[in-house]
Design a protein around this motif. Structure first.
Motif, PDB file in Angstrom:
ATOM      1  N   TRP A 134      -7.268  -5.610   2.390  1.00 45.36           N
ATOM      2  CA  TRP A 134      -6.705  -5.988   1.101  1.00 45.36           C
ATOM      3  C   TRP A 134      -6.623  -7.498   0.998  1.00 45.36           C
ATOM      4  CZ3 TRP A 134      -4.040  -3.646   5.033  1.00 45.36           C
ATOM      5  CH2 TRP A 134      -3.036  -4.405   5.645  1.00 45.36           C
ATOM      6  N   GLY A 135      -6.639  -7.964  -0.241  1.00 45.17           N
ATOM      7  CA  GLY A 135      -6.601  -9.386  -0.494  1.00 45.17           C
ATOM      8  C   GLY A 135      -5.225  -9.870  -0.886  1.00 45.17           C
ATOM      9  N   LEU A 136      -5.192 -10.907  -1.713  1.00 48.48           N
ATOM     10  CA  LEU A 136      -3.946 -11.604  -2.017  1.00 48.48           C
ATOM     11  C   LEU A 136      -3.022 -10.824  -2.943  1.00 48.48           C
ATOM     12  CD1 LEU A 136      -5.464 -15.160  -2.541  1.00 48.48           C
ATOM     13  CD2 LEU A 136      -4.485 -14.187  -0.455  1.00 48.48           C
ATOM     14  N   ARG A 137      -3.502  -9.734  -3.518  1.00 44.75           N
ATOM     15  CA  ARG A 137      -2.684  -8.995  -4.477  1.00 44.75           C
ATOM     16  C   ARG A 137      -1.840  -7.909  -3.841  1.00 44.75           C
ATOM     17  NH1 ARG A 137      -6.631  -8.568  -9.815  1.00 44.75           N
ATOM     18  NH2 ARG A 137      -7.279 -10.750  -9.794  1.00 44.75           N
ATOM     19  N   GLY A 138      -1.783  -7.867  -2.511  1.00 38.67           N
ATOM     20  CA  GLY A 138      -0.808  -6.993  -1.889  1.00 38.67           C
ATOM     21  C   GLY A 138      -1.390  -5.905  -1.018  1.00 38.67           C
ATOM     22  N   ALA A 139      -0.615  -5.582   0.016  1.00 41.64           N
ATOM     23  CA  ALA A 139      -0.996  -4.537   0.959  1.00 41.64           C
ATOM     24  C   ALA A 139      -0.535  -3.179   0.453  1.00 41.64           C
ATOM     25  CB  ALA A 139      -0.348  -4.832   2.309  1.00 41.64           C
ATOM     26  N   PRO A 140      -1.118  -2.086   0.963  1.00 41.50           N
ATOM     27  CA  PRO A 140      -0.597  -0.767   0.646  1.00 41.50           C
ATOM     28  C   PRO A 140       0.815  -0.605   1.192  1.00 41.50           C
ATOM     29  CG  PRO A 140      -2.246  -0.653   2.390  1.00 41.50           C
ATOM     30  CD  PRO A 140      -2.278  -2.040   1.859  1.00 41.50           C
ATOM     31  N   GLY A 141       1.617   0.211   0.544  1.00 37.80           N
ATOM     32  CA  GLY A 141       2.974   0.461   1.011  1.00 37.80           C
ATOM     33  C   GLY A 141       2.980   1.185   2.345  1.00 37.80           C
ATOM     34  N   PRO A 142       4.142   1.279   2.985  1.00 42.36           N
ATOM     35  CA  PRO A 142       4.217   1.884   4.320  1.00 42.36           C
ATOM     36  C   PRO A 142       3.668   3.300   4.380  1.00 42.36           C
ATOM     37  CG  PRO A 142       6.251   0.724   3.804  1.00 42.36           C
ATOM     38  CD  PRO A 142       5.435   0.717   2.553  1.00 42.36           C
ATOM     39  N   ALA A 143       4.006   4.135   3.417  1.00 39.56           N
ATOM     40  CA  ALA A 143       3.534   5.525   3.436  1.00 39.56           C
ATOM     41  C   ALA A 143       2.019   5.580   3.265  1.00 39.56           C
ATOM     42  CB  ALA A 143       4.224   6.335   2.347  1.00 39.56           C
ATOM     43  N   ALA A 144       1.500   4.791   2.317  1.00 39.43           N
ATOM     44  CA  ALA A 144       0.054   4.765   2.091  1.00 39.43           C
ATOM     45  C   ALA A 144      -0.677   4.228   3.316  1.00 39.43           C
ATOM     46  CB  ALA A 144      -0.271   3.924   0.867  1.00 39.43           C
ATOM     47  N   ALA A 145      -0.117   3.186   3.943  1.00 36.62           N
ATOM     48  CA  ALA A 145      -0.747   2.611   5.129  1.00 36.62           C
ATOM     49  C   ALA A 145      -0.782   3.626   6.270  1.00 36.62           C
ATOM     50  CB  ALA A 145       0.005   1.351   5.558  1.00 36.62           C
ATOM     51  N   ALA A 146       0.311   4.366   6.446  1.00 38.70           N
ATOM     52  CA  ALA A 146       0.354   5.387   7.503  1.00 38.70           C
ATOM     53  C   ALA A 146      -0.696   6.460   7.246  1.00 38.70           C
ATOM     54  CB  ALA A 146       1.748   5.999   7.585  1.00 38.70           C
ATOM     55  N   GLY A 147      -0.871   6.841   5.986  1.00 38.62           N
ATOM     56  CA  GLY A 147      -1.864   7.851   5.662  1.00 38.62           C
ATOM     57  C   GLY A 147      -3.280   7.383   5.950  1.00 38.62           C
ATOM     58  N   LEU A 148      -3.559   6.119   5.664  1.00 39.26           N
ATOM     59  CA  LEU A 148      -4.885   5.582   5.933  1.00 39.26           C
ATOM     60  C   LEU A 148      -5.152   5.484   7.430  1.00 39.26           C
ATOM     61  CD1 LEU A 148      -5.025   2.765   3.213  1.00 39.26           C
ATOM     62  CD2 LEU A 148      -6.048   5.050   3.115  1.00 39.26           C
ATOM     63  N   ARG A 149      -4.153   5.058   8.182  1.00 38.39           N
ATOM     64  CA  ARG A 149      -4.314   4.993   9.635  1.00 38.39           C
ATOM     65  C   ARG A 149      -4.535   6.383  10.219  1.00 38.39           C
ATOM     66  NH1 ARG A 149       0.035   1.138   9.301  1.00 38.39           N
ATOM     67  NH2 ARG A 149      -0.717  -0.983   9.742  1.00 38.39           N
ATOM     68  N   ALA A 150      -3.859   7.384   9.664  1.00 37.23           N
ATOM     69  CA  ALA A 150      -3.993   8.748  10.168  1.00 37.23           C
ATOM     70  C   ALA A 150      -5.417   9.274  10.004  1.00 37.23           C
ATOM     71  CB  ALA A 150      -3.007   9.670   9.447  1.00 37.23           C
ATOM     72  N   ARG A 151      -6.160   8.702   9.087  1.00 39.15           N
ATOM     73  CA  ARG A 151      -7.554   9.110   8.889  1.00 39.15           C
ATOM     74  C   ARG A 151      -8.501   8.405   9.857  1.00 39.15           C
ATOM     75  NH1 ARG A 151      -7.639  12.098   4.350  1.00 39.15           N
ATOM     76  NH2 ARG A 151      -5.860  11.861   2.950  1.00 39.15           N
ATOM     77  N   GLY A 152      -7.951   7.555  10.709  1.00 43.63           N
ATOM     78  CA  GLY A 152      -8.764   6.907  11.726  1.00 43.63           C
ATOM     79  C   GLY A 152      -9.276   5.537  11.356  1.00 43.63           C
ATOM     80  N   ALA A 153      -8.729   4.958  10.297  1.00 44.31           N
ATOM     81  CA  ALA A 153      -9.183   3.644   9.851  1.00 44.31           C
ATOM     82  C   ALA A 153      -8.219   2.556  10.310  1.00 44.31           C
ATOM     83  CB  ALA A 153      -9.302   3.612   8.332  1.00 44.31           C
ATOM     84  N   ALA A 154      -8.750   1.377  10.523  1.00 45.73           N
ATOM     85  CA  ALA A 154      -7.922   0.201  10.780  1.00 45.73           C
ATOM     86  C   ALA A 154      -7.509  -0.415   9.456  1.00 45.73           C
ATOM     87  CB  ALA A 154      -8.691  -0.809  11.621  1.00 45.73           C
ATOM     88  N   LEU A 155      -6.424  -1.185   9.464  1.00 44.00           N
ATOM     89  CA  LEU A 155      -5.955  -1.898   8.276  1.00 44.00           C
ATOM     90  C   LEU A 155      -5.930  -3.386   8.593  1.00 44.00           C
ATOM     91  CD1 LEU A 155      -5.019   1.028   7.578  1.00 44.00           C
ATOM     92  CD2 LEU A 155      -3.075  -0.005   6.404  1.00 44.00           C
ATOM     93  N   VAL A 156      -6.515  -4.181   7.697  1.00 43.04           N
ATOM     94  CA  VAL A 156      -6.648  -5.617   7.938  1.00 43.04           C
ATOM     95  C   VAL A 156      -6.332  -6.373   6.658  1.00 43.04           C
ATOM     96  CG1 VAL A 156      -8.221  -7.488   8.575  1.00 43.04           C
ATOM     97  CG2 VAL A 156      -8.416  -5.263   9.704  1.00 43.04           C
ATOM     98  N   ALA A 157      -5.505  -7.413   6.770  1.00 39.84           N
ATOM     99  CA  ALA A 157      -5.268  -8.322   5.651  1.00 39.84           C
ATOM    100  C   ALA A 157      -6.352  -9.395   5.656  1.00 39.84           C
ATOM    101  CB  ALA A 157      -3.894  -8.969   5.764  1.00 39.84           C
TER     102      ALA A 157
END
Length: 223
Positions: free
Chosen positions: A50-73
């Motif tokens: 994600w860029g300067l307009r904001g990261a996913p919220g905690p619940a959304a981020a947890a769901g994305l990680r659960a699918r096996g993806a990394a999260l990077v700002a």
């Protein structure tokens, strides 16, 4: 390097954070010695960035990680998007002041680059849309996303072109924050498998034309 040349770094299949680190070294070199670069890579694994307009919220981020993806700002414009195998990432590190190129025109040049590439591949219906629909579109679906950063006239980040990307990863987000718009790939539009390596030559030809430069290939930023 010859005057006006752009150094090309072909990283191949590389984890997204590693490509970002190479880009940052190129940015430092550009600020120190006015050396321009083009970093090309294919993400080695699934990443939501994600860029300067904001990261996913905690619940959304947890769901994305659960699918096996990394999260990077990422320090760029734009909302959350997906990067993964089958996608060409291009990070031009250019000096816009030396090129006398305003930022908005630079974004337009990246769109023109994507359009020329699509035409070379037989996708003449590709088009650019007015803001906020930045990128390259085929119908109502985006094939090439654009998100840039510019500091002290030096650009970073750039574009992500879906070649043979698994598009199902985009179903778990609102890509680039655009409701009601789809995502496509060169493979889907052409009806055949189009790997990243098959796109590199026409991409580089289009880059040369749009930015009126010569290209010098290198393995490391300091070579």
């Amino acid at each position: 390097m010859p005057p006006g040349a752009v150094r090309v770094l072909l990283l191949g299949l590389r984890p997204y954070p590693q490509a970002l680190r190479v880009q940052e070294r190129c940015v430092a070199a550009a600020r120190a010695a006015a050396a321009e670069s083009l970093v090309l890579s294919e993400p080695a694994g699934p990443v939501y960035a994600w860029g300067l307009r904001g990261a996913p919220g905690p619940a959304a981020a947890a769901g994305l990680r659960a699918r096996g993806a990394a999260l990077v700002a990422a320090r760029r414009g734009g909302h959350v998007t997906f990067h993964g195998p089958g996608q060409l990432l291009a990070f031009p590190v250019l000096d816009l002041r030396r090129r006398r190129l305003p930022l908005r025109r630079y974004v337009g040049a990246l769109e023109e680059l994507g359009l020329r590439l699509c035409r070379r591949l037989g996708l003449g219906a590709a088009r650019a849309l007015p803001p906020p629909f930045t990128g390259v579109w085929l119908g109502e679906s985006k094939v090439c996303a654009i998100g840039v950063h510019c500091r002290s006239h030096i650009t970073s980040h750039g574009l992500a072109l879906n070649c043979c990307t698994d598009l199902s990863w985009f179903e778990h987000i609102v890509p680039c924050g655009l409701e009601g718009k789809g995502v496509t790939s060169l493979s889907r539009e052409l009806g055949r498998h189009v790997p990243v390596e098959h796109v590199l030559e026409p991409f580089l030809d289009s880059f040369r034309e749009v930015f009126d430069c010569t290209l010098v290939f290198s393995e490391e930023p300091g070579d």
